[in-house]
Design an enzyme around this catalytic site. Structure first.
Site, mmCIF file in Angstrom:
data_model
loop_
_atom_site.group_PDB
_atom_site.id
_atom_site.type_symbol
_atom_site.label_atom_id
_atom_site.label_comp_id
_atom_site.label_asym_id
_atom_site.label_seq_id
_atom_site.Cartn_x
_atom_site.Cartn_y
_atom_site.Cartn_z
ATOM 1 N N HIS A 52 21.066 -4.655 -18.330
ATOM 2 C CA HIS A 52 19.942 -4.075 -19.055
ATOM 3 C C HIS A 52 19.463 -2.756 -18.462
ATOM 4 O O HIS A 52 19.653 -2.471 -17.278
ATOM 5 C CB HIS A 52 18.771 -5.064 -19.123
ATOM 6 C CG HIS A 52 18.342 -5.584 -17.787
ATOM 7 N ND1 HIS A 52 18.867 -6.746 -17.246
ATOM 8 C CD2 HIS A 52 17.458 -5.112 -16.866
ATOM 9 C CE1 HIS A 52 18.313 -6.965 -16.065
ATOM 10 N NE2 HIS A 52 17.460 -5.979 -15.814
ATOM 11 N N ILE A 53 18.833 -1.985 -19.325
ATOM 12 C CA ILE A 53 18.169 -0.739 -18.944
ATOM 13 C C ILE A 53 16.690 -0.910 -19.246
ATOM 14 O O ILE A 53 16.314 -1.208 -20.394
ATOM 15 C CB ILE A 53 18.733 0.455 -19.735
ATOM 16 C CG1 ILE A 53 20.208 0.691 -19.377
ATOM 17 C CG2 ILE A 53 17.909 1.708 -19.475
ATOM 18 C CD1 ILE A 53 20.892 1.707 -20.274
ATOM 19 N N CYS A 77 19.624 -12.334 -8.298
ATOM 20 C CA CYS A 77 20.245 -11.617 -9.417
ATOM 21 C C CYS A 77 21.759 -11.610 -9.242
ATOM 22 O O CYS A 77 22.495 -11.892 -10.177
ATOM 23 C CB CYS A 77 19.714 -10.191 -9.494
ATOM 24 S SG CYS A 77 17.953 -10.093 -9.859
ATOM 25 N N HIS A 78 22.223 -11.254 -8.042
ATOM 26 C CA HIS A 78 23.662 -11.351 -7.745
ATOM 27 C C HIS A 78 23.886 -12.751 -7.189
ATOM 28 O O HIS A 78 23.571 -13.059 -6.056
ATOM 29 C CB HIS A 78 24.138 -10.237 -6.814
ATOM 30 C CG HIS A 78 23.192 -9.819 -5.741
ATOM 31 N ND1 HIS A 78 23.351 -10.176 -4.419
ATOM 32 C CD2 HIS A 78 22.076 -9.054 -5.786
ATOM 33 C CE1 HIS A 78 22.380 -9.651 -3.693
ATOM 34 N NE2 HIS A 78 21.596 -8.967 -4.489
ATOM 35 N N SER A 88 21.844 -10.907 -13.720
ATOM 36 C CA SER A 88 20.886 -9.930 -14.223
ATOM 37 C C SER A 88 21.137 -8.605 -13.527
ATOM 38 O O SER A 88 21.094 -8.540 -12.298
ATOM 39 C CB SER A 88 19.457 -10.427 -13.951
ATOM 40 O OG SER A 88 18.500 -9.453 -14.305
ATOM 41 N N ARG A 110 41.679 -21.128 -4.082
ATOM 42 C CA ARG A 110 40.936 -20.617 -5.240
ATOM 43 C C ARG A 110 39.458 -21.005 -5.191
ATOM 44 O O ARG A 110 38.749 -20.871 -6.186
ATOM 45 C CB ARG A 110 41.589 -21.130 -6.530
ATOM 46 C CG ARG A 110 43.003 -20.595 -6.740
ATOM 47 C CD ARG A 110 43.553 -20.974 -8.108
ATOM 48 N NE ARG A 110 43.814 -22.404 -8.216
ATOM 49 C CZ ARG A 110 45.004 -22.973 -7.986
ATOM 50 N NH1 ARG A 110 46.028 -22.224 -7.615
ATOM 51 N NH2 ARG A 110 45.165 -24.274 -8.130
ATOM 52 N N ARG A 111 39.023 -21.459 -4.018
ATOM 53 C CA ARG A 111 37.626 -21.899 -3.870
ATOM 54 C C ARG A 111 36.905 -21.093 -2.793
ATOM 55 O O ARG A 111 35.984 -21.597 -2.155
ATOM 56 C CB ARG A 111 37.599 -23.390 -3.543
ATOM 57 C CG ARG A 111 38.149 -24.272 -4.663
ATOM 58 C CD ARG A 111 38.383 -25.698 -4.225
ATOM 59 N NE ARG A 111 39.514 -25.791 -3.302
ATOM 60 C CZ ARG A 111 39.994 -26.934 -2.828
ATOM 61 N NH1 ARG A 111 39.437 -28.077 -3.184
ATOM 62 N NH2 ARG A 111 41.015 -26.935 -2.004
#
Length: 307
Positions: free
Chosen positions: A250-251, A189-190, A210, A169-170
């Site tokens: 967000h847009i 962001c990722h 984000s 699980r790691r």
């Protein structure tokens, strides 16, 4: 809740969140929701956004590839950028030389100078994604230094663990390194992905802190779906699901009208992705190893990148 032992089956299907008939509808419904319910917020770029916190979608990778069809997604850019990450490169000019200019603005002389990186060569993005994937914890000097054997090769550890302990699980790869954030032209962001193996299938969940719904998210969906295909190939598994979890979804305000056009379009069948030869290691993949079949998207929709 008590569960009868007879109901516990090692081969039981992985629970899945309810998804619409066409996976792309999840993305379109997310965009609609942000337009309808999003909070207006200021942002780093000064453009302004409509924002929602916390969204999730699940895209099947079984016999289809989630390259959005309601507009043309820059497949060459997705592929070249991912291979660039895998290489561990932080030089934006390497991508530019291949016709992929998505990092040019963040590596420009003016942008680097604005962050105080005046001594850095143009194109040197600092210890961004590829460096963190392949050399986490190493001391970053510049984009031309040789970091062989330095830091933690998270990507290779992911692959090794999938092969030797698939129930672990790691199985995680993280690009968010607080020590290195001040050195990056753009913080990730990722930020973190986790892999999961069941019934001979490899699935991936991405946490994206984000998400620029207009430009970035369609690209990110395809990128991590591609990474899952690649790792599945070299570990002898089949692609399962890509689960996309968004933090600040967000847009940008200047993307609202283009996205309204996109929302009027009906999704077309997702294409298929073929890997054309047997590849043994993650570093051996080349651009020519991949073929997208049956991609028939609606036309490109132009959106400006906020820098």
């Amino acid at each position: 809740m008590l569960v009868e032992g007879s109901e516990l089956q090692s081969g039981a299907q992985q629970p899945r969140t309810e998804a619409p008939q066409h996976g792309e509808l999840q993305y379109l419904r997310q965009v609609e929701h942000i337009m309808r319910c999003g909070f207006k917020k200021e942002d780093r770029t000064g453009t302004g956004t409509l924002s929602v916190f916390g969204m999730q979608a699940r895209y099947s990778l079984r016999d289809e590839f989630p390259l959005l069809t309601t507009k043309r997604v820059f497949w060459k850019g997705v592929l070249e950028e991912l291979l660039w990450f895998i290489k561990g490169s932080t030089n934006a000019k390497e991508l530019s030389s291949k016709g992929v200019r998505i990092w040019d603005a963040n590596g420009s002389r003016d942008f680097l100078d604005s962050l105080g990186f005046s001594a850095r060569q143009e194109g040197d993005l600092g210890p961004v994604y590829g460096f963190q994937w392949r050399h986490f914890g190493a001391d970053y000097k510049d984009m031309d230094s040789d970091y062989s054997g330095q830091g933690v090769d998270q990507l290779q550890k992911v692959i090794d663990t999938i092969k030797t302990n698939p129930d672990d699980r790691r199985i995680i790869m993280c690009a968010w390194n607080p020590k290195d954030l001040p050195l990056m032209a753009l913080p990730p962001c990722h930020a973190l992905c986790q892999f999961y193996v069941v019934n001979g299938e490899l699935s991936c969940q991405l946490y994206q802190r984000s998400g620029d719904m207009g430009l970035g998210v369609p690209f990110n969906i395809a990128s991590y779906a591609l990474l899952t295909y690649m790792i599945a190939h070299i570990t002898g598994l089949q692609p399962g699901d890509f689960v996309h979890t968004l933090g600040d979804a967000h847009i940008y305000l200047n993307h609202i009208e283009p996205l309204k056009i996109q929302l009027q379009r009906e999704p077309r069948p997702f294409p298929k992705l073929r890997i054309l030869r047997k590849v043994e290691t993650i570093d051996d993949f080349k651009v020519e190893d991949f073929q997208i079949e049956g991609y028939n998207p609606h036309p490109t929709i132009k959106m400006e990148m906020a820098v």
